[in-house]
Design a protein around this motif. Structure first.
Motif, PDB file in Angstrom:
ATOM      1  N   GLU A   1       2.132  -3.102   7.638  1.00  0.00           N
ATOM      2  CA  GLU A   1       0.925  -3.915   7.547  1.00  0.00           C
ATOM      3  C   GLU A   1       0.010  -3.416   6.427  1.00  0.00           C
ATOM      4  OE1 GLU A   1      -0.436  -3.486  11.525  1.00  0.00           O
ATOM      5  OE2 GLU A   1       0.668  -5.215  12.236  1.00  0.00           O
ATOM      6  N   VAL A   2      -0.075  -2.103   6.284  1.00  0.00           N
ATOM      7  CA  VAL A   2      -0.898  -1.536   5.220  1.00  0.00           C
ATOM      8  C   VAL A   2      -0.227  -1.764   3.877  1.00  0.00           C
ATOM      9  CG1 VAL A   2      -1.819   0.599   4.269  1.00  0.00           C
ATOM     10  CG2 VAL A   2      -1.968   0.186   6.705  1.00  0.00           C
ATOM     11  N   GLY A   3       1.085  -1.657   3.848  1.00  0.00           N
ATOM     12  CA  GLY A   3       1.819  -1.771   2.606  1.00  0.00           C
ATOM     13  C   GLY A   3       1.758  -3.143   1.982  1.00  0.00           C
ATOM     14  N   GLY A   4       1.706  -4.193   2.776  1.00  0.00           N
ATOM     15  CA  GLY A   4       1.692  -5.548   2.237  1.00  0.00           C
ATOM     16  C   GLY A   4       0.426  -5.842   1.470  1.00  0.00           C
ATOM     17  N   GLY A   5       0.529  -5.980   0.158  1.00  0.00           N
ATOM     18  CA  GLY A   5      -0.630  -6.334  -0.659  1.00  0.00           C
ATOM     19  C   GLY A   5      -1.598  -5.202  -0.914  1.00  0.00           C
ATOM     20  N   SER A   6      -1.204  -3.972  -0.616  1.00  0.00           N
ATOM     21  CA  SER A   6      -2.146  -2.873  -0.780  1.00  0.00           C
ATOM     22  C   SER A   6      -1.767  -1.951  -1.940  1.00  0.00           C
ATOM     23  CB  SER A   6      -2.244  -2.066   0.518  1.00  0.00           C
ATOM     24  OG  SER A   6      -1.014  -1.447   0.791  1.00  0.00           O
ATOM     25  N   GLY A   7      -0.948  -2.426  -2.863  1.00  0.00           N
ATOM     26  CA  GLY A   7      -0.511  -1.598  -3.971  1.00  0.00           C
ATOM     27  C   GLY A   7      -1.639  -1.093  -4.847  1.00  0.00           C
ATOM     28  N   GLN A   8      -2.768  -1.787  -4.843  1.00  0.00           N
ATOM     29  CA  GLN A   8      -3.887  -1.395  -5.685  1.00  0.00           C
ATOM     30  C   GLN A   8      -4.931  -0.570  -4.941  1.00  0.00           C
ATOM     31  OE1 GLN A   8      -5.485  -4.810  -7.705  1.00  0.00           O
ATOM     32  NE2 GLN A   8      -3.468  -5.658  -8.062  1.00  0.00           N
ATOM     33  N   LEU A   9      -4.657  -0.226  -3.706  1.00  0.00           N
ATOM     34  CA  LEU A   9      -5.605   0.546  -2.917  1.00  0.00           C
ATOM     35  C   LEU A   9      -5.511   2.028  -3.239  1.00  0.00           C
ATOM     36  CD1 LEU A   9      -5.212  -1.042   0.626  1.00  0.00           C
ATOM     37  CD2 LEU A   9      -6.942  -1.536  -1.093  1.00  0.00           C
ATOM     38  N   SER A  10      -6.655   2.688  -3.175  1.00  0.00           N
ATOM     39  CA  SER A  10      -6.667   4.142  -3.345  1.00  0.00           C
ATOM     40  C   SER A  10      -6.136   4.793  -2.074  1.00  0.00           C
ATOM     41  CB  SER A  10      -8.095   4.616  -3.614  1.00  0.00           C
ATOM     42  OG  SER A  10      -8.881   4.488  -2.427  1.00  0.00           O
ATOM     43  N   ASN A  11      -5.859   6.069  -2.144  1.00  0.00           N
ATOM     44  CA  ASN A  11      -5.389   6.809  -0.979  1.00  0.00           C
ATOM     45  C   ASN A  11      -6.412   6.729   0.159  1.00  0.00           C
ATOM     46  OD1 ASN A  11      -3.668   8.613   0.503  1.00  0.00           O
ATOM     47  ND2 ASN A  11      -5.122  10.237   0.020  1.00  0.00           N
ATOM     48  N   LYS A  12      -7.695   6.880  -0.148  1.00  0.00           N
ATOM     49  CA  LYS A  12      -8.741   6.796   0.877  1.00  0.00           C
ATOM     50  C   LYS A  12      -8.753   5.423   1.523  1.00  0.00           C
ATOM     51  CE  LYS A  12     -11.817  10.162  -1.237  1.00  0.00           C
ATOM     52  NZ  LYS A  12     -13.096  10.380  -1.905  1.00  0.00           N
ATOM     53  N   GLN A  13      -8.631   4.378   0.717  1.00  0.00           N
ATOM     54  CA  GLN A  13      -8.639   3.021   1.248  1.00  0.00           C
ATOM     55  C   GLN A  13      -7.431   2.784   2.146  1.00  0.00           C
ATOM     56  OE1 GLN A  13      -8.908   0.981  -2.479  1.00  0.00           O
ATOM     57  NE2 GLN A  13     -11.151   0.928  -2.444  1.00  0.00           N
ATOM     58  N   ARG A  14      -6.275   3.277   1.757  1.00  0.00           N
ATOM     59  CA  ARG A  14      -5.079   3.143   2.597  1.00  0.00           C
ATOM     60  C   ARG A  14      -5.257   3.869   3.928  1.00  0.00           C
ATOM     61  NH1 ARG A  14      -2.331   2.928  -2.384  1.00  0.00           N
ATOM     62  NH2 ARG A  14      -2.180   5.180  -2.608  1.00  0.00           N
ATOM     63  N   ARG A  15      -5.851   5.062   3.886  1.00  0.00           N
ATOM     64  CA  ARG A  15      -6.086   5.828   5.117  1.00  0.00           C
ATOM     65  C   ARG A  15      -7.055   5.100   6.039  1.00  0.00           C
ATOM     66  NH1 ARG A  15      -8.314  11.177   3.216  1.00  0.00           N
ATOM     67  NH2 ARG A  15      -8.533  11.561   5.428  1.00  0.00           N
ATOM     68  N   ILE A  16      -8.126   4.566   5.482  1.00  0.00           N
ATOM     69  CA  ILE A  16      -9.110   3.836   6.280  1.00  0.00           C
ATOM     70  C   ILE A  16      -8.471   2.586   6.870  1.00  0.00           C
ATOM     71  CG2 ILE A  16     -11.256   2.502   6.191  1.00  0.00           C
ATOM     72  CD1 ILE A  16     -12.181   4.552   3.994  1.00  0.00           C
ATOM     73  N   LEU A  17      -7.747   1.847   6.064  1.00  0.00           N
ATOM     74  CA  LEU A  17      -7.107   0.618   6.528  1.00  0.00           C
ATOM     75  C   LEU A  17      -6.102   0.919   7.642  1.00  0.00           C
ATOM     76  CD1 LEU A  17      -6.812  -2.425   6.235  1.00  0.00           C
ATOM     77  CD2 LEU A  17      -5.151  -2.019   4.412  1.00  0.00           C
ATOM     78  N   ALA A  18      -5.301   1.948   7.485  1.00  0.00           N
ATOM     79  CA  ALA A  18      -4.340   2.324   8.517  1.00  0.00           C
ATOM     80  C   ALA A  18      -5.063   2.684   9.820  1.00  0.00           C
ATOM     81  CB  ALA A  18      -3.474   3.491   8.050  1.00  0.00           C
ATOM     82  N   TYR A  19      -6.165   3.399   9.705  1.00  0.00           N
ATOM     83  CA  TYR A  19      -6.963   3.769  10.884  1.00  0.00           C
ATOM     84  C   TYR A  19      -7.485   2.517  11.586  1.00  0.00           C
ATOM     85  CZ  TYR A  19     -10.755   5.684  13.688  1.00  0.00           C
ATOM     86  OH  TYR A  19     -11.591   6.006  14.729  1.00  0.00           O
ATOM     87  N   LEU A  20      -8.025   1.583  10.818  1.00  0.00           N
ATOM     88  CA  LEU A  20      -8.575   0.357  11.405  1.00  0.00           C
ATOM     89  C   LEU A  20      -7.493  -0.476  12.080  1.00  0.00           C
ATOM     90  CD1 LEU A  20     -11.054  -0.680   8.576  1.00  0.00           C
ATOM     91  CD2 LEU A  20     -11.602   0.394  10.781  1.00  0.00           C
ATOM     92  N   ILE A  21      -6.350  -0.626  11.428  1.00  0.00           N
ATOM     93  CA  ILE A  21      -5.256  -1.402  12.005  1.00  0.00           C
ATOM     94  C   ILE A  21      -4.785  -0.752  13.304  1.00  0.00           C
ATOM     95  CG2 ILE A  21      -2.846  -2.079  11.674  1.00  0.00           C
ATOM     96  CD1 ILE A  21      -3.565  -2.483   8.674  1.00  0.00           C
TER      97      ILE A  21
END
Length: 82
Positions: free
Chosen positions: A6-26
């Motif tokens: 879910e995080v990987g889809g469309g998140s190629g331009q996200l920073s490491n912090k943004q990926r971590r936050i998004l994974a936490y929220l999901i």
């Protein structure tokens, strides 16, 4: 679907912090709707300011969750829905 997918889809331009936050929220969106920047930061080892700055970027993306700035009291509160 896994959190990684879910995080990987469309998140190629996200920073490491943004990926971590998004994974936490999901991961927590099923159990919780409102999240404070301060508490997210405590969980992820980030400052509330870092969380808030990155949450604004996540609001504009198309991910497994919708993020809306909800309020401000002792820390910005975000409403997160799937």
């Amino acid at each position: 679907m896994s959190t990684t997918a879910e995080v990987g889809g469309g998140s190629g331009q996200l920073s490491n912090k943004q990926r971590r936050i998004l994974a936490y929220l999901i991961e927590h969106a099923d159990d919780q709707t409102y999240f404070k920047s301060r508490l997210i930061g405590d969980e992820l080892g980030l400052s509330p300011k870092e969380v808030g700055t990155n949450m604004r970027s996540l609001q504009d993306g198309e991910f497994a969750v919708d993020i809306e700035k909800w309020g401000y009291s002792s820390s910005t509160t975000w409403m997160v829905t799937q």
